[in-house]
Design an enzyme around this catalytic site. Structure first.
Site, PDB file in Angstrom:
ATOM      1  N   HIS A  95     119.423  -6.919 111.336  1.00  0.00           N
ATOM      2  CA  HIS A  95     120.353  -7.647 112.189  1.00  0.00           C
ATOM      3  C   HIS A  95     119.695  -8.888 112.759  1.00  0.00           C
ATOM      4  CE1 HIS A  95     118.309  -4.782 114.878  1.00  0.00           C
ATOM      5  NE2 HIS A  95     118.572  -5.604 115.873  1.00  0.00           N
ATOM      6  N   HIS A 154     119.993 -11.617 115.927  1.00  0.00           N
ATOM      7  CA  HIS A 154     120.542 -11.876 117.260  1.00  0.00           C
ATOM      8  C   HIS A 154     120.874 -13.357 117.388  1.00  0.00           C
ATOM      9  CE1 HIS A 154     119.169  -8.058 119.231  1.00  0.00           C
ATOM     10  NE2 HIS A 154     118.310  -8.099 118.231  1.00  0.00           N
TER      11      HIS A 154
END
Length: 141
Positions: free
Chosen positions: A99, A101
Site C-alpha cells: 500500500h 500512503h
C-alpha cells in the site's frame, strides 16, 4: 481464508470509504487520518509490499498514483502531499499487503515531521556503493 485486512476491504467484507476503484486497484481513506484526506492506494492482487511486487503489479498500481494524488489535493485544498511507502516492519509497515500512503499536507505543524541528516558527501564511497547496488539491480527481476 485470507486474514489480510486489505484483502477483506477489497472483497467488501469490511467497509471502507473508497475514493477510487477499478479492476486492479483500490484507494480508500485511511482510518487513522494522519491529516484530512490521508488515503491508501492498494493493488487488488495480494502482495506483501513493493519488494515482493512483480513489474506488472507495480506498473498498474503506480500508474494510478498521480491521478489519485491530484484529485486528492484538489478535493482537500492541501498545499502539498507526502507519498509514502513502507516495506517491512523496520520501515514502519504494519499491514502486509502492499500500500501507498497519500498524506495531504496543510502546514508544517500538521503532525508529520520528516527530516534528513545532511553532511559533506564522500564521492568515492558513493561511487563504490552505486556500483555495488547497480550490480545487484541488474540481477533482480
Amino acid at each position: 481464508m485470507n486474514n489480510c485486512i486489505f484483502c477483506k476491504i477489497i472483497a467488501g467484507e469490511i467497509p471502507a470509504s473508497k475514493v477510487y476503484e477499478d479492476d486492479q486497484v483500490l484507494a480508500f481513506l485511511d482510518i487513522t487520518q494522519t491529516t484530512k484526506g490521508h488515503t491508501l492506494l492498494v493493488p487488488k492482487k495480494h502482495v506483501r509490499n513493493v519488494l515482493a511486487m512483480d513489474a506488472e503489479t507495480a506498473k498498474i498500481t503506480f500508474a494510478r498514483l498521480p491521478k489519485i494524488a491530484r484529485g486528492l489535493q484538489k478535493a482537500t485544498g492541501a498545499q502539498a502531499m507526502n507519498i509514502i511507502n513502507n516495506n517491512e516492519p523496520l520501515a514502519g509497515q504494519t499491514v502486509f499487503h502492499a500500500h501507498i500512503h497519500l498524506v495531504p499536507r496543510y502546514s508544517n505543524k500538521d503532525g508529520i515531521d520528516i527530516h534528513y541528516t545532511t553532511h559533506e558527501p564522500d564521492f568515492a564511497a558513493l561511487e563504490s556503493l552505486a556500483k555495488t547496488i547497480s550490480k545487484e539491480v541488474a540481477l533482480c527481476d
